[in-house]
Design a protein around this motif. Structure first.
Motif, PDB file in Angstrom:
ATOM      1  N   ALA A 137      -8.271  51.058  92.759  1.00  0.00           N
ATOM      2  CA  ALA A 137      -8.871  49.885  93.377  1.00  0.00           C
ATOM      3  C   ALA A 137      -7.196  48.560  93.921  1.00  0.00           C
ATOM      4  N   LYS A 138      -7.209  48.619  95.307  1.00  0.00           N
ATOM      5  CA  LYS A 138      -5.522  47.942  95.316  1.00  0.00           C
ATOM      6  C   LYS A 138      -5.848  46.420  95.188  1.00  0.00           C
ATOM      7  N   VAL A 139      -6.710  46.082  94.966  1.00  0.00           N
ATOM      8  CA  VAL A 139      -6.608  44.501  95.207  1.00  0.00           C
ATOM      9  C   VAL A 139      -6.349  43.206  94.491  1.00  0.00           C
ATOM     10  N   ILE A 140      -6.428  43.271  93.728  1.00  0.00           N
ATOM     11  CA  ILE A 140      -5.359  42.664  91.957  1.00  0.00           C
ATOM     12  C   ILE A 140      -5.477  43.932  90.994  1.00  0.00           C
ATOM     13  N   HIS A 141      -3.493  43.175  90.461  1.00  0.00           N
ATOM     14  CA  HIS A 141      -3.281  44.330  89.675  1.00  0.00           C
ATOM     15  C   HIS A 141      -3.562  44.078  87.866  1.00  0.00           C
ATOM     16  N   PRO A 142      -4.450  44.653  87.869  1.00  0.00           N
ATOM     17  CA  PRO A 142      -4.490  44.536  86.107  1.00  0.00           C
ATOM     18  C   PRO A 142      -3.575  43.761  84.743  1.00  0.00           C
ATOM     19  N   ARG A 143      -2.105  43.594  85.330  1.00  0.00           N
ATOM     20  CA  ARG A 143      -1.478  43.068  85.029  1.00  0.00           C
ATOM     21  C   ARG A 143      -2.121  41.445  84.503  1.00  0.00           C
ATOM     22  N   ALA A 144      -2.229  40.709  85.950  1.00  0.00           N
ATOM     23  CA  ALA A 144      -2.159  39.824  86.310  1.00  0.00           C
ATOM     24  C   ALA A 144      -3.728  39.221  85.375  1.00  0.00           C
ATOM     25  N   VAL A 145      -4.525  40.458  85.570  1.00  0.00           N
ATOM     26  CA  VAL A 145      -6.079  40.471  85.024  1.00  0.00           C
ATOM     27  C   VAL A 145      -6.090  40.155  83.568  1.00  0.00           C
ATOM     28  N   GLU A 146      -5.458  40.569  83.253  1.00  0.00           N
ATOM     29  CA  GLU A 146      -4.991  40.571  81.598  1.00  0.00           C
ATOM     30  C   GLU A 146      -4.290  39.191  81.374  1.00  0.00           C
ATOM     31  N   ILE A 147      -3.421  38.370  81.861  1.00  0.00           N
ATOM     32  CA  ILE A 147      -3.181  37.214  81.455  1.00  0.00           C
ATOM     33  C   ILE A 147      -3.942  36.414  81.735  1.00  0.00           C
ATOM     34  N   ALA A 148      -4.340  36.140  82.912  1.00  0.00           N
ATOM     35  CA  ALA A 148      -5.807  35.339  83.159  1.00  0.00           C
ATOM     36  C   ALA A 148      -6.946  35.492  82.202  1.00  0.00           C
ATOM     37  N   MET A 149      -7.543  36.499  81.839  1.00  0.00           N
ATOM     38  CA  MET A 149      -8.065  36.752  80.477  1.00  0.00           C
ATOM     39  C   MET A 149      -7.935  36.097  79.538  1.00  0.00           C
ATOM     40  N   GLN A 150      -6.610  36.107  79.249  1.00  0.00           N
ATOM     41  CA  GLN A 150      -6.268  35.417  78.029  1.00  0.00           C
ATOM     42  C   GLN A 150      -6.176  34.186  77.568  1.00  0.00           C
ATOM     43  N   ALA A 151      -6.226  33.976  78.940  1.00  0.00           N
ATOM     44  CA  ALA A 151      -5.956  32.187  79.456  1.00  0.00           C
ATOM     45  C   ALA A 151      -7.749  31.883  79.668  1.00  0.00           C
ATOM     46  N   LYS A 152      -8.473  32.546  79.933  1.00  0.00           N
ATOM     47  CA  LYS A 152      -9.826  32.117  80.010  1.00  0.00           C
ATOM     48  C   LYS A 152      -9.656  32.154  81.428  1.00  0.00           C
ATOM     49  N   VAL A 153      -8.780  31.842  82.602  1.00  0.00           N
ATOM     50  CA  VAL A 153      -8.987  31.384  83.971  1.00  0.00           C
ATOM     51  C   VAL A 153      -9.402  32.159  84.979  1.00  0.00           C
ATOM     52  N   PRO A 154     -10.902  31.605  85.500  1.00  0.00           N
ATOM     53  CA  PRO A 154     -11.634  32.591  86.623  1.00  0.00           C
ATOM     54  C   PRO A 154     -10.619  32.184  87.395  1.00  0.00           C
ATOM     55  N   ILE A 155     -10.495  34.021  88.080  1.00  0.00           N
ATOM     56  CA  ILE A 155     -10.167  34.320  89.420  1.00  0.00           C
ATOM     57  C   ILE A 155     -10.868  34.038  90.015  1.00  0.00           C
ATOM     58  N   ARG A 156     -10.864  33.939  91.311  1.00  0.00           N
ATOM     59  CA  ARG A 156     -11.664  34.438  92.428  1.00  0.00           C
ATOM     60  C   ARG A 156     -10.640  35.028  93.990  1.00  0.00           C
ATOM     61  N   ILE A 157     -11.261  36.126  94.021  1.00  0.00           N
ATOM     62  CA  ILE A 157     -10.533  37.199  95.274  1.00  0.00           C
ATOM     63  C   ILE A 157     -11.111  36.946  96.224  1.00  0.00           C
ATOM     64  N   ARG A 158     -10.272  36.497  97.429  1.00  0.00           N
ATOM     65  CA  ARG A 158     -11.327  35.928  98.643  1.00  0.00           C
ATOM     66  C   ARG A 158      -9.986  36.111 100.210  1.00  0.00           C
ATOM     67  N   SER A 159     -11.192  36.178 101.180  1.00  0.00           N
ATOM     68  CA  SER A 159     -10.507  36.399 102.289  1.00  0.00           C
ATOM     69  C   SER A 159      -9.433  35.300 103.011  1.00  0.00           C
ATOM     70  N   THR A 160      -8.708  35.567 103.211  1.00  0.00           N
ATOM     71  CA  THR A 160      -7.837  34.308 104.242  1.00  0.00           C
ATOM     72  C   THR A 160      -8.669  34.251 105.052  1.00  0.00           C
TER      73      THR A 160
END
Length: 405
Positions: free
Chosen positions: A213-236
């Protein structure tokens, strides 16, 4: 100071119309009381003037004679151009903004050119700029090595930039804007009944991203997960809130987490299956094969190992090189070209009986041959022929009724 990080990919900044849509999302965040750190990718895709691949074509693309260090100098230009152009748009609309390169924004990396890792994220310059401006626009995908050389962060680098900034600045949200409404249950170009997911866990989206799945890179998710910062995947291109990526539902704390057995179907197309059998009295087949692949920088995937054989996949582009390496070692590999890996992903499938049975039954009933399979606690993979890819994704999507909330 309330901070929100917003990342806009290449399609979101490719032309003035798209950039105006992106600007409107920034105004919405400002109206909600946030200071906004914007991460931008290079404008557009290959063929458009300032896209990264277009810039690389100036020096021969994959056949270039320049070093990886010089390659990074060139690749970083697209994001810098994008950051300045976008800042100009904000200023024209009376939004106080300034632009920074990745290095100026505090990205300190190792010196692994074209695939650098962030070693330290120093947010002090950005925090200082936010005292004087409402928006700081950062060139994504880049940083600086210890000696000051420009580096780039590899595939998904702008996502990684946004996640690192969100984590370092204690942002309330990291918004990843793209050209789809959020994370889908499957690729909507393939699955007829694919739908957006309203909430997914970090674990679920990581698994889906790693499986194609190409919507977001897993490295980015792992960084946010460590800091517990929520991510929102949205349409421009819409005002929808998209998909929220978080640790779990904050409601009903203390109760068991309700995880669905299957969240989505991901896929990777255009791979080749390679089977290698041990020579007589050979006991180190696996070590020899994978050492040879590593030495030739051939990435392997979907590995099954038995005492006398090894089965794995490589990309179509690497197939002939892999075959030549194995034949030079005296092996006679069995090759199955034009395959695709289909992955059934769900954080709640571990220990749930019947998931594999449902996969096998659904594919068999459709006459789809399974060439290889494997599983983990959150993913079950099957290898099918490329011609069966579309059918396999739709059959599995229907089998697990993923069109339903």
């Amino acid at each position: 100071m309330k901070i929100m990080v917003q990342k806009f990919g290449g399609t979101s900044v490719r032309d003035e119309k798209s950039r105006i849509q992106a600007k409107d999302h920034i105004k919405d965040a400002l109206n909600e009381g946030y200071k906004v750190v914007v991460v931008v990718s290079a404008m557009g895709r290959k063929g458009e003037p300032y896209a990264t691949d277009t810039l690389l074509s100036l020096v021969g693309g994959a056949e270039t004679s320049i070093s990886r260090r010089e390659n990074d100098l060139l690749m970083s230009c697209g994001e810098i151009i994008s950051s300045v152009v976008f800042t100009q748009l904000l200023l024209e609309n009376e939004i106080s903004a300034t632009a920074l390169t990745g290095a100026q924004a505090g990205f300190k990396t190792n010196n692994d050119f074209t695939n650098a890792r962030i070693m330290e994220m120093d947010g002090s310059r950005i925090l200082q700029e936010l005292k004087n401006h409402d928006v700081v626009v950062v060139a994504g995908f880049q940083g600086a090595a210890p000696n000051g050389d420009t580096t780039t962060l590899g595939r998904g680098g702008s996502d990684t930039s946004a996640a690192a900034l969100g984590s370092a600045l204690n942002a309330e949200y990291i918004d990843i804007f793209t050209d789809v409404e959020g994370i889908m249950t499957a690729d909507p170009r393939i699955a007829e009944n694919a739908r957006p997911l309203s909430v997914v866990t970090y674990s679920e989206v990581c698994n889906m991203a790693y499986q194609g799945a190409k919507v977001i890179h897993p490295r980015a998710v792992e960084i946010a997960m460590q800091a517990k910062v929520p991510i929102r995947i949205r349409s421009t291109y819409s005002k929808g809130i998209g998909t929220l990526v978080t640790s779990s539902n904050a409601e009903n704390r203390g109760s068991d987490i309700k995880e669905r057995p299957v969240t989505g179907i991901a896929h990777v197309a255009n791979v080749t299956q390679i089977k290698v059998f041990a020579k007589k009295d050979q006991y180190d087949l696996q070590a020899q094969v994978f050492k040879a692949m590593a030495n030739e920088e051939i990435s392997v995937d979907f590995i099954n190992i038995s005492p006398n054989s090894v089965v794995y996949t490589v990309t179509n582009e690497m197939t002939n090189k892999a075959i030549a390496v194995l034949e030079n070692m005296g092996y006679e590999p069995v090759i199955e070209r034009e395959c695709a890996k289909v992955s059934v992903v769900g954080a709640g499938m571990a220990g749930v009986p019947g998931v594999t049975f449902k996969i096998v039954t659904a594919l068999s009933n459709k006459g789809i041959r399974i060439l290889q399979s494997a599983d983990s606690h959150a993913t079950i993979w099957v290898l099918v022929k490329q011609d069966d890819l579309v059918s396999a994704v739709n059959v599995l999507h229907d089998a697990f009724e993923l069109e339903k909330e």
